[in-house]
Scaffold this motif. Structure first.
Motif, mmCIF file in Angstrom:
data_model
loop_
_atom_site.group_PDB
_atom_site.id
_atom_site.type_symbol
_atom_site.label_atom_id
_atom_site.label_comp_id
_atom_site.label_asym_id
_atom_site.label_seq_id
_atom_site.Cartn_x
_atom_site.Cartn_y
_atom_site.Cartn_z
ATOM 1 N N ILE A 21 5.553 -1.399 0.251
ATOM 2 C CA ILE A 21 5.107 -2.668 0.831
ATOM 3 C C ILE A 21 4.285 -2.363 2.083
ATOM 4 O O ILE A 21 4.789 -1.784 3.046
ATOM 5 N N ILE A 22 3.017 -2.725 2.070
ATOM 6 C CA ILE A 22 2.123 -2.535 3.213
ATOM 7 C C ILE A 22 1.816 -3.905 3.802
ATOM 8 O O ILE A 22 1.309 -4.784 3.095
ATOM 9 N N ARG A 23 2.113 -4.075 5.069
ATOM 10 C CA ARG A 23 1.925 -5.378 5.733
ATOM 11 C C ARG A 23 0.769 -5.246 6.723
ATOM 12 O O ARG A 23 0.938 -4.735 7.833
ATOM 13 N N PRO A 24 -0.450 -5.681 6.358
ATOM 14 C CA PRO A 24 -1.614 -5.481 7.230
ATOM 15 C C PRO A 24 -1.609 -6.415 8.442
ATOM 16 O O PRO A 24 -0.990 -7.481 8.429
ATOM 17 N N ARG A 25 -2.332 -6.003 9.465
ATOM 18 C CA ARG A 25 -2.526 -6.831 10.647
ATOM 19 C C ARG A 25 -3.552 -7.923 10.346
ATOM 20 O O ARG A 25 -4.304 -7.828 9.362
ATOM 21 N N PRO A 26 -3.625 -8.971 11.206
ATOM 22 C CA PRO A 26 -4.567 -10.073 10.937
ATOM 23 C C PRO A 26 -6.027 -9.639 10.828
ATOM 24 O O PRO A 26 -6.833 -10.317 10.184
ATOM 25 N N ALA A 27 -6.406 -8.516 11.450
ATOM 26 C CA ALA A 27 -7.808 -8.081 11.401
ATOM 27 C C ALA A 27 -8.210 -7.535 10.038
ATOM 28 O O ALA A 27 -9.404 -7.328 9.777
ATOM 29 N N VAL A 28 -7.235 -7.303 9.152
ATOM 30 C CA VAL A 28 -7.522 -6.716 7.837
ATOM 31 C C VAL A 28 -7.097 -7.703 6.752
ATOM 32 O O VAL A 28 -5.930 -8.118 6.697
ATOM 33 N N LEU A 29 -8.032 -8.062 5.901
ATOM 34 C CA LEU A 29 -7.693 -8.934 4.775
ATOM 35 C C LEU A 29 -6.924 -8.133 3.725
ATOM 36 O O LEU A 29 -7.362 -7.034 3.341
ATOM 37 N N PRO A 30 -5.804 -8.652 3.235
ATOM 38 C CA PRO A 30 -5.029 -7.901 2.231
ATOM 39 C C PRO A 30 -5.812 -7.653 0.954
ATOM 40 O O PRO A 30 -5.619 -6.634 0.294
ATOM 41 N N GLU A 31 -6.710 -8.579 0.586
ATOM 42 C CA GLU A 31 -7.500 -8.384 -0.635
ATOM 43 C C GLU A 31 -8.421 -7.167 -0.500
ATOM 44 O O GLU A 31 -8.602 -6.412 -1.451
ATOM 45 N N TYR A 32 -9.000 -6.983 0.687
ATOM 46 C CA TYR A 32 -9.850 -5.810 0.912
ATOM 47 C C TYR A 32 -9.029 -4.531 0.829
ATOM 48 O O TYR A 32 -9.437 -3.555 0.182
ATOM 49 N N LEU A 33 -7.868 -4.524 1.459
ATOM 50 C CA LEU A 33 -7.033 -3.325 1.466
ATOM 51 C C LEU A 33 -6.573 -2.980 0.054
ATOM 52 O O LEU A 33 -6.556 -1.811 -0.337
ATOM 53 N N ALA A 34 -6.198 -3.989 -0.731
ATOM 54 C CA ALA A 34 -5.772 -3.747 -2.109
ATOM 55 C C ALA A 34 -6.913 -3.160 -2.937
ATOM 56 O O ALA A 34 -6.707 -2.241 -3.739
ATOM 57 N N VAL A 54 9.474 -9.505 0.219
ATOM 58 C CA VAL A 54 8.013 -9.503 0.152
ATOM 59 C C VAL A 54 7.482 -10.840 0.650
ATOM 60 O O VAL A 54 8.019 -11.900 0.327
ATOM 61 N N GLN A 55 6.421 -10.780 1.429
ATOM 62 C CA GLN A 55 5.828 -11.989 1.990
ATOM 63 C C GLN A 55 4.399 -12.160 1.500
ATOM 64 O O GLN A 55 3.776 -11.218 0.999
ATOM 65 N N GLU A 56 3.893 -13.374 1.664
ATOM 66 C CA GLU A 56 2.495 -13.631 1.344
ATOM 67 C C GLU A 56 1.593 -12.755 2.218
ATOM 68 O O GLU A 56 1.871 -12.522 3.389
ATOM 69 N N ASN A 57 0.516 -12.253 1.646
ATOM 70 C CA ASN A 57 -0.467 -11.374 2.289
ATOM 71 C C ASN A 57 0.003 -9.928 2.411
ATOM 72 O O ASN A 57 -0.705 -9.109 3.011
#
Length: 449
Positions: free
Chosen positions: A129-142, A94-97
């Motif tokens: 584990i969902i790894r979003p692209r830079p255009a999507v903030l992980p906080e928004y997706l969560a 698992v990675q940050e973001n």
């Protein structure tokens, strides 16, 4: 009534599913994506990868692993993490973001991985584990994954047609989910709300840890001479009664030796069990149902629950509760202890709890006794009392003899005040988290119109 018309070809040739809810959810996804002017995109188009967690053998030490109970809506709880051996098989670190999503639990929830996590971190197979692209903030997706609007779709897609079937989403179902992609400014606004909730949670957790440690330290000071008996004990045959198993008799010896301490008192003297009568409740009446998954072991609070008609609940969800009760897990494998505070949920609905718990009504300072029930001396007694059963079960007669460490009244009143303040801090964090999810849900509904 929800209706979807399907042709026979739509059922597919492999892995045919006959549960109607699944096809209703799938049709809703299709119509959302194909509607004119839709602002939705499929999840697979805005993320780098979607992977399940790994099945790794457990170990006494090694790589920390996050499980279902570590993921709460928009929050990661790192307390009580298990450890696994990461050399046995390939696994995804698992990675940050990253966004961790619970694909095998209802209500479905997700949380973003923040900075400061261990360098190596694994997740169990129940998490995705969902790894979003830079255009999507992980906080928004969560936050979007925790919204009621998306959860209605997720429940349909995970439906298995029976109450005993485990709801579980396939990776292909997750990849096709319709996600609206808002402007960066809105994502950053939700990200700030997310960080505010995280900061409030960290502050409340630190305050809780300090109070709980102080209570357990004071208990240790008062009962320093009490130690669990060794594996080898001598018991007369006349004292065996109807239980021959060694752990149970070890527990009996332990309670007998502990009873000499003035700081240990039987639970029967401190609290009375809650009644189980549902008199006055109609089958169609809505109640607030509390299950074991709704308890946060770190805060001793019930932080979830669901309003449902009484007729929809199983026979194991028929225990009457009241605000001020202390819930002690006496069935199953958990160690949950919780206090039902005034901010739990809607006051107009009756409270019902799972039979996993025994509801206790203490005469005074219930918050302090909730923390005392989590002490190792009490946990040891519960483990020994439940020996001989396939799944842990402690009957009411043995529970009455459970010895609980008791502090002086002045100490308890002081700790009660401090715990009340810590619980209020935690409720502030939960309100901030609720506001975040409501803001994401409001945008989701507007994007669907």
């Amino acid at each position: 009534m929800r209706v979807a018309t399907l042709s026979r070809a739509d059922l597919g040739k492999r892995h045919v599913r006959l549960d109607p809810a699944f096809y209703l959810g799938r049709e809703l996804v299709r119509s959302t994506m194909s509607s004119e002017g839709s602002r939705h995109v499929s999840l697979e188009d805005i993320v780098k990868s979607i992977h399940d967690g790994a099945r790794l053998p457990s170990a006494a030490s090694g790589i920390p692993m996050l499980r279902l109970n570590n993921v709460r809506p928009c929050e990661l709880d790192l307390s009580g993490m298990a450890h696994v051996d990461g050399t046995a098989a390939k696994w995804i670190n698992v990675q940050e973001n990253d966004v961790l999503f619970t694909r095998a639990a209802q209500p479905f929830r997700a949380a973003a991985v923040q900075s400061g996590m261990p360098a190596e971190l694994a997740v169990s197979s129940e998490l995705t584990i969902i790894r979003p692209r830079p255009a999507v903030l992980p906080e928004y997706l969560a936050a979007v994954f925790c919204t009621p609007t998306l959860n209605r779709i997720l429940r349909d897609l995970a439906y298995r047609g029976g109450s005993s079937a485990l709801p579980r989403l396939r990776l292909s179902d997750i990849a096709r989910l319709p996600i609206p992609l808002p402007p960066r400014s809105l994502q950053e606004s939700l990200g700030l709300q997310y960080q505010q909730a995280v900061d409030l949670t960290a502050s409340a957790r630190a305050e809780f840890n300090a109070v709980v440690m102080a209570i357990h330290t004071e208990i240790d000071h008062r009962v320093s001479g009490i130690k669990p008996p060794s594996s080898a004990i001598e018991v007369l045959r006349s004292q065996l009664a109807d239980r021959w198993d060694v752990p149970f008799n070890r527990g009996r010896v332990f309670r007998h030796s502990s009873a000499a301490s003035s700081a240990m008192r039987p639970l029967l003297q401190l609290a009375k069990p809650a009644g189980t009568s549902l008199r006055g409740l109609a089958d169609d009446e809505e109640v607030f149902a509390v299950q074991a998954d709704d308890v946060n072991e770190s805060t001793f609070l019930v932080e979830g629950g669901e309003v449902r008609p009484l007729s929809d609940l199983s026979s194991r969800m028929r225990q009457r509760l009241e605000v001020g009760d202390v819930l002690l897990c006496t069935t199953g494998s958990g160690d949950q202890v919780a206090y039902l505070d005034e901010e739990l949920g809607p006051q107009e609905q009756p409270l019902l709890g799972s039979a996993t718990f025994t509801a206790l009504r203490f005469h005074e300072t219930p918050r302090v006794f909730a923390v005392a029930l989590a002490h190792s001396l009490v946990r040891t007694q519960l483990r020994l009392l439940s020996s001989g059963s396939v799944q842990r079960f402690v009957n009411k007669r043995d529970l009455d003899e459970l010895l609980v460490p008791v502090l002086g009244q002045v100490w308890r009143e002081d700790f009660e005040t401090r715990l009340t303040r810590a619980m209020q801090r935690r409720r502030e964090a939960l309100l901030a988290r609720t506001a975040l999810i409501e803001a994401a849900d409001d945008y989701l509904r507007k994007a669907t119109l």
